[in-house]
Design a protein around this motif. Structure first.
Motif, mmCIF file in Angstrom:
data_model
loop_
_atom_site.group_PDB
_atom_site.id
_atom_site.type_symbol
_atom_site.label_atom_id
_atom_site.label_comp_id
_atom_site.label_asym_id
_atom_site.label_seq_id
_atom_site.Cartn_x
_atom_site.Cartn_y
_atom_site.Cartn_z
ATOM 1 N N SER A 7 -0.747 -1.891 -9.461
ATOM 2 C CA SER A 7 0.630 -1.521 -9.766
ATOM 3 C C SER A 7 1.108 -2.192 -11.044
ATOM 4 C CB SER A 7 1.558 -1.906 -8.606
ATOM 5 O OG SER A 7 1.253 -1.170 -7.444
ATOM 6 N N ARG A 8 0.720 -3.445 -11.234
ATOM 7 C CA ARG A 8 1.167 -4.189 -12.410
ATOM 8 C C ARG A 8 0.386 -3.833 -13.670
ATOM 9 N NH1 ARG A 8 0.538 -8.389 -8.768
ATOM 10 N NH2 ARG A 8 -1.184 -9.242 -9.992
ATOM 11 N N HIS A 9 -0.865 -3.367 -13.491
ATOM 12 C CA HIS A 9 -1.747 -3.174 -14.644
ATOM 13 C C HIS A 9 -2.254 -1.732 -14.766
ATOM 14 C CE1 HIS A 9 -1.979 -7.556 -15.147
ATOM 15 N NE2 HIS A 9 -2.151 -7.629 -13.838
ATOM 16 N N PHE A 10 -1.563 -0.783 -14.164
ATOM 17 C CA PHE A 10 -2.116 0.563 -14.039
ATOM 18 C C PHE A 10 -2.429 1.200 -15.398
ATOM 19 C CE2 PHE A 10 -2.238 5.111 -13.083
ATOM 20 C CZ PHE A 10 -3.028 5.111 -11.943
ATOM 21 N N VAL B 157 0.839 -1.200 0.000
ATOM 22 C CA VAL B 157 0.000 0.000 0.000
ATOM 23 C C VAL B 157 0.874 1.251 0.000
ATOM 24 C CG1 VAL B 157 -1.666 1.313 1.378
ATOM 25 C CG2 VAL B 157 -1.973 -1.158 1.068
ATOM 26 N N ALA B 158 1.915 1.259 0.830
ATOM 27 C CA ALA B 158 2.795 2.419 0.893
ATOM 28 C C ALA B 158 3.502 2.647 -0.436
ATOM 29 C CB ALA B 158 3.819 2.236 2.012
ATOM 30 N N GLN B 159 3.982 1.596 -1.059
ATOM 31 C CA GLN B 159 4.644 1.746 -2.359
ATOM 32 C C GLN B 159 3.688 2.280 -3.397
ATOM 33 O OE1 GLN B 159 6.794 -1.889 -3.563
ATOM 34 N NE2 GLN B 159 8.635 -0.696 -3.131
ATOM 35 N N PHE B 160 2.455 1.768 -3.416
ATOM 36 C CA PHE B 160 1.481 2.210 -4.410
ATOM 37 C C PHE B 160 1.142 3.686 -4.230
ATOM 38 C CE2 PHE B 160 -2.941 2.746 -5.918
ATOM 39 C CZ PHE B 160 -2.764 2.390 -7.243
#
Length: 381
Positions: A253-256, A52-55
């Motif tokens: 994150s992978r499919h933004f 969550v923090a990375q996103f």
């Protein structure tokens, strides 16, 4: 059913559900327990917090898990005041979600003055108006990033920069619930001190949200009890939901890029189709986020249209799901200058990346037919 109310909530993605199931069954340990079952839950919570923090573009330690957007907002504003009770003034806007406005009402009952700023016809507040409202005893400015009814976007980073330049000790909070799946937020660069998010708008479960508290921000815990969340939010961690939040943002994150492009394409098709219907007015600005489209169907009450659409298998809304069932016109639509009649004739359609071209085409056919039928019954003979 053709679901056109994704701004209210989204279905849980399959990948998210798969990640959650073990923590609803055999991995049932309390994340605050020190034995193996508890340590496993703690590890899962820590992993999800990192995701969550990375996103959201911040440090793990700046994320506090809550029960959802409403609690995050309430805790942000009330916690800021608990840390500085000498501050007696808060600034917000007329188009905020009720979670903000009603928390401001509570703060007013506790002795604070609340300045509610007007917005333009697109639902945006100006930087100049925000700065002009700041006083020597101002505690916080709260401005949403994306309006949940209109899809209009406030330049929150510019507002935060201007506020901190004019008065460095005034905090800036933003309700980012509707922004999280549309923008890469990069909270560490945004300038905001506090931000509120939730998982169920992102393909995650209901009942789990996050409050961002920038390192060094003066803030005190609202929910007291145990030492969970570094003593910032007491209560046994909802491990399964937290894991689901982490899985939802991992997927995004992978499919933004493909996620946002799919929504843009579906939104363009829906907008073009709705524009062919006679006697409509767009309430959403053309440069708003693509997943929210608010439109007025002249002469047709939204409640009648929505009931008929529901019978035809199309789900939409007249605004915020939290105000569903209210006979009062939307405060957001009134704030942008619509009269009560126009506000009651307005419907919000909201989309996701999982909608198909066929669903959009079917929805448009049903909407056009239903609107035509209702218009024919309301025309004077």
């Amino acid at each position: 059913m053709i679901y056109l109310d994704h701004a209210a909530t989204t279905p849980i993605r399959g990948e998210v559900m798969e990640a959650m199931v073990p923590f609803l069954t055999e991995e049932y340990g309390n994340a605050s327990s020190i034995y193996g079952l508890g340590r496993g839950a703690r590890s899962a919570v820590d992993k999800a917090r990192h995701s969550v923090a990375q996103f959201f573009g911040c440090a793990d330690s700046e994320i506090v898990f809550t029960s959802g957007g409403t609690e995050s907002i309430h805790s942000a504003l009330l916690g800021a005041w608990l840390a500085r009770p000498d501050r007696k003034h808060i600034i917000t806007t007329a188009v905020e979600h009720h979670a903000v406005l009603h928390t401001c009402d509570l703060l007013h009952e506790m002795g604070l003055e609340v300045t509610i700023l007007d917005v333009d016809e697109n639902g945006r507040v100006s930087v100049e108006d925000v700065i002009g409202a700041i006083r020597g005893d101002t505690l916080c400015v709260s401005v949403m990033m994306v309006n949940n009814e209109l899809g209009s976007v406030n330049q929150v980073a510019a507002i935060a920069e201007a506020v901190h330049r004019a008065s460095p000790d005034v905090l800036v909070h933003s309700d980012m619930v509707q922004a999280a799946g549309v923008f890469r937020l990069e909270l560490d660069r945004s300038g905001v001190d506090l931000a509120s998010m939730t998982a169920h708008k992102l393909g995650g479960p209901k009942g789990i949200g996050a409050l961002y508290i920038r390192r060094g921000t003066q803030w005190k815990s609202v929910l007291r009890g145990g030492a969970q969340e570094r003593e910032r939010r007491a209560g046994t961690e909802n491990t399964a939901a937290i894991v689901g939040f982490g899985a939802a943002v991992d997927w995004l994150s992978r499919h933004f890029e493909e996620h946002t492009e799919a929504i843009r394409v579906r939104s363009q098709a829906l907008r073009e189709g709705l524009s062919k219907i006679s006697a409509i007015t767009w309430n959403s600005p053309p440069d708003g986020v693509p997943h929210i489209l608010n439109v007025r169907f002249h002469g047709i009450r939204a409640d009648r249209l929505l009931m008929r659409l529901d019978l035809e298998g199309v789900a939409a809304s007249a605004g915020s799901a939290c105000a569903a069932g209210s006979l009062t016109p939307s405060h957001v639509l009134l704030a942008i200058g619509l009269d009560p009649k126009a506000a009651r004739e307005s419907v919000r359609f909201s989309l996701s990346d999982e909608m198909t071209e066929e669903e959009i085409s079917q929805a448009l056919e049903i909407i056009e037919r239903t609107v035509s039928q209702l218009q024919s019954t309301t025309r004077p003979s």
